[in-house]
Structure formats: C-alpha cells, structure tokens
Design an enzyme around this catalytic site. Structure first.
Site, PDB file in Angstrom:
ATOM      1  N   HIS A   1      52.501  55.559  40.118  1.00  0.00           N
ATOM      2  CA  HIS A   1      51.303  54.931  40.634  1.00  0.00           C
ATOM      3  C   HIS A   1      50.514  56.319  40.968  1.00  0.00           C
ATOM      4  CE1 HIS A   1      48.757  52.791  43.062  1.00  0.00           C
ATOM      5  NE2 HIS A   1      49.522  52.277  43.979  1.00  0.00           N
TER       6      HIS A   1
ATOM      7  N   ARG B   1      47.656  46.697  36.981  1.00  0.00           N
ATOM      8  CA  ARG B   1      48.948  46.801  37.788  1.00  0.00           C
ATOM      9  C   ARG B   1      50.005  45.814  36.979  1.00  0.00           C
ATOM     10  NH1 ARG B   1      50.175  46.961  44.044  1.00  0.00           N
ATOM     11  NH2 ARG B   1      49.752  48.917  43.617  1.00  0.00           N
TER      12      ARG B   1
ATOM     13  N   LYS C   1      49.028  29.925  28.652  1.00  0.00           N
ATOM     14  CA  LYS C   1      49.441  29.102  27.699  1.00  0.00           C
ATOM     15  C   LYS C   1      50.123  29.893  26.553  1.00  0.00           C
ATOM     16  CE  LYS C   1      44.662  27.347  28.681  1.00  0.00           C
ATOM     17  NZ  LYS C   1      43.285  27.286  28.093  1.00  0.00           N
TER      18      LYS C   1
ATOM     19  N   ARG D   1      45.698  47.004  49.047  1.00  0.00           N
ATOM     20  CA  ARG D   1      45.027  48.452  48.986  1.00  0.00           C
ATOM     21  C   ARG D   1      44.376  48.887  47.897  1.00  0.00           C
ATOM     22  NH1 ARG D   1      48.512  48.005  52.872  1.00  0.00           N
ATOM     23  NH2 ARG D   1      49.768  46.965  51.354  1.00  0.00           N
ATOM     24  N   THR D   2      45.271  48.841  46.759  1.00  0.00           N
ATOM     25  CA  THR D   2      45.051  49.290  45.409  1.00  0.00           C
ATOM     26  C   THR D   2      43.747  48.586  44.816  1.00  0.00           C
ATOM     27  OG1 THR D   2      47.124  50.063  44.978  1.00  0.00           O
ATOM     28  CG2 THR D   2      45.661  50.269  43.132  1.00  0.00           C
TER      29      THR D   2
HETATM   30  N1   CP Z   1      49.858  51.362  48.026  1.00  0.00           N
HETATM   31  C1   CP Z   1      49.748  50.369  47.472  1.00  0.00           C
HETATM   32  O1   CP Z   1      49.827  50.274  46.323  1.00  0.00           O
HETATM   33  O2   CP Z   1      49.464  49.355  48.108  1.00  0.00           O
HETATM   34  P1   CP Z   1      49.063  47.774  47.399  1.00  0.00           P
HETATM   35  O3   CP Z   1      50.400  47.316  46.784  1.00  0.00           O
HETATM   36  O4   CP Z   1      48.697  46.965  48.483  1.00  0.00           O
HETATM   37  O5   CP Z   1      48.212  48.187  46.500  1.00  0.00           O
END
Ligand code: CP
Length: 314
Positions: free
Chosen positions: A139, A111, A89, A61-62
């Site tokens: 998040h 992320r 590397k 999603r993100t």
């Molecule tokens: N909600 C969420 O962060 O989903 P993903 O891990 O798919 O990005």
C-alpha cells in the site's frame, strides 16, 4: 525541493523507489498541502488529464482522498464500479483494462484483493498505474503519507524508533512501511501474536517481538494496526477481550514509549480491540493528520506520475 528527475511510469511498490524519490514525493506533498487550506481548493495542474479509479475492495480513506486529490488538481476522474461493469458478465480483468486503456486515461488508480494485480495491469497499459492496495502485499501511498506525517511531527525519519503492533502477517501497510522506513534509515520493531507474525519476518530488516510493551519501549512512533479478520483463514486469537489485554494500546501502556511519541493508525480503526478510545482521540494521536496528509501526498503522486513536472519544466 529535492533536485532529481522523476522517472517512474507507475507507483506499484515502495521497493521500486530510491531514498531520493521518496524524498521528492514528500517534498512535493509539502508544496501541495497549502492548496487544501485555501478558500478555493483547486489548482489547474492536471487540467486535461484523465484518471480512472478502479476499486475492487472497500475503501473509505484511500478512495476518497484520491478522488479529492484529483479534483483539487483539476483532473477529470472516472470512478469505475466493478459490480456494474462487464466483469460481472465474465469479462477478464485484462480485457477490462485494455478497454479502459483504449479511452486514453493518463493514470489508473487500482485497489485489488490479489497481490500483483496492479503490476500486471501496469505491464499491459500505457497509462501510469498507482497501487492503492493489493491484498496483503503493499500500500505504497499509505506508507508515503505515514512518512510525511512522521516527518512533519518529528522533522526527520532517519534514526527514529518506529514500533508497529498488530496483525503483521496480513497487513499491506506494514510491508510498505517497513520498505520505506528501512530505506530512510529508521529502526523498525514489529509486534503481535505469534499467529499473526510472518515466518522469518526479520529477513524484512526489522526486530520482531511478541509483547506490546517491549515493542514500544523508547519508541518515537507507535503505529497500531487493525486485526484483518477478512484475511484470516482460521481463528487467530481466543477473544477480542484477550487481544485487547495483550496487544491493545492503552494510556498506561503508552507511558513506556518516549514522552513525545506519536500514535498512528492507518484506519479503519477498531476501538477497544487494538487501541483504546482515549488514546485514539488523545493528544499524542496523529490519526486524523494522517488522513489530511493523505490528500497532499496523493496530489504529489498524481502530479509526478502524470508527467506534469516535466511538462512544466520543473
Ligand atoms: N488506510 C486505508 O487504506 O484505509 P481505507 O481502506 O479506508 O482506504
């Protein structure tokens, strides 16, 4: 729209935002939402801006909603793949970041599995940095899209009773949501097995209970959370069957929430573990609305952080 100037270079944590800044993101997202309903889903707002997406952990999603948001704003995006980069590397993350910075991106979306990596990056690069999830820490764009969805459904955040149920200790979504909902005046209850509850969780400004029924009684919003097996260092519950019996949301259990309570889940969802399929797909579920709203919220965040608002004289 809220009349405050956006001052933040980065979006690293909800704790860095005031209530007025959260409001500004949500109001800006409202104005971007209609772009996704147009036959041609594109505006020139970020034309000439470059965004690098750095995902060191899996994401459906993100990652896709950031990429779609960037395309809808006409930004130029680069999707960095850690597995085919100099990192394999032996190049350090800092050196990787400095080399990416040398190519003059305007924004970096990151992320990472370790808490604090987005902040470390933000301190070293002049590009704006957006935390797309760091370990079990935070998040922020998920909390913003959750707040946007609640506000759309309930018309407000202040005074609402929000129950979050599941693996509280390992959820970055919970931490960011607690920060946001407390700032905006909602009442948060968290529930889950004792093995998945952080020590002294009440110090985060929430009520903690150990029964799903107690958590959701009278709730306006029921947010179910995935058991984050990948972050567990030992076995936290005897079996999936027992977990579902104690903490799985079923239609019958949902009756103890308010009659118009909404059901949320940040995804990925494990049907039959934390939520029954008929609840996930039922009329009270806004799970796919959360995903749709994620695009508008990320468009708003990219727009505000890119400086486009000031450049447009908004
Ligand atoms: N909600 C969420 O962060 O989903 P993903 O891990 O798919 O990005």
């Amino acid at each position: 729209m809220t009349e405050i100037a956006w001052q933040q270079k980065d979006l690293l944590s909800i704790a860095d935002l005031s209530a007025a800044e959260i409001q500004l993101v949500l109001d800006t997202a409202s104005s971007f939402r209609e772009v996704s309903a147009r036959p041609v889903k594109k505006v020139p707002t970020l034309r000439g801006k470059t965004v690098i997406n750095l995902f060191f952990e899996p994401s459906t999603r993100t990652r896709s909603s950031f990429e779609i948001a960037e395309k809808r704003l006409s930004a130029d995006s680069l999707n960095f793949s850690a597995s085919s980069s100099g990192l394999v590397k032996g190049e350090s993350l800092v050196d990787t970041a400095l080399n990416l910075q040398a190519m003059a991106p305007d924004l970096i979306v990151i992320r990472h599995g370790h808490p604090g990596v987005p902040r470390m990056l933000a301190e070293r690069v002049s590009a704006g940095v957006i935390n797309a999830g760091d370990g079990a820490w935070g998040h922020p764009t998920q909390a913003l899209l959750d707040a946007f969805t609640i506000r759309e459904e309930k018309g407000k955040l202040e005074g609402l009773k929000v129950a979050m149920v599941g693996d509280i200790a390992h959820s970055r979504v919970v931490r960011s949501n607690i920060e946001l909902l407390n700032t905006m005046g909602a009442e948060v209850t968290v529930a889950g097995p004792r093995t998945m509850m952080p020590v002294a969780v009440e110090t985060l400004g929430v009520r903690a209970v150990y029964s799903l029924e107690e958590a959701i009684r009278g709730a306006d919003v029921v947010m179910m959370l995935r058991v984050q097996l990948e972050r567990h260092k030992k076995v936290m519950f005897p079996s999936v069957r027992e977990y579902f019996q104690l903490f799985g949301l079923t239609r019958e259990r949902l009756r103890s929430a308010k009659r118009d309570a909404i059901v949320m889940h940040p995804g990925p969802m494990n049907r039959g573990v934390e939520i029954a399929s008929d609840v996930a797909d039922g009329s009270r579920s806004v799970i796919l609305e959360q995903v749709a709203n994620g695009v508008a919220v990320r468009m708003a965040v990219l727009y505000l952080l890119s400086g486009a608002r000031q450049e447009a004289g908004a």
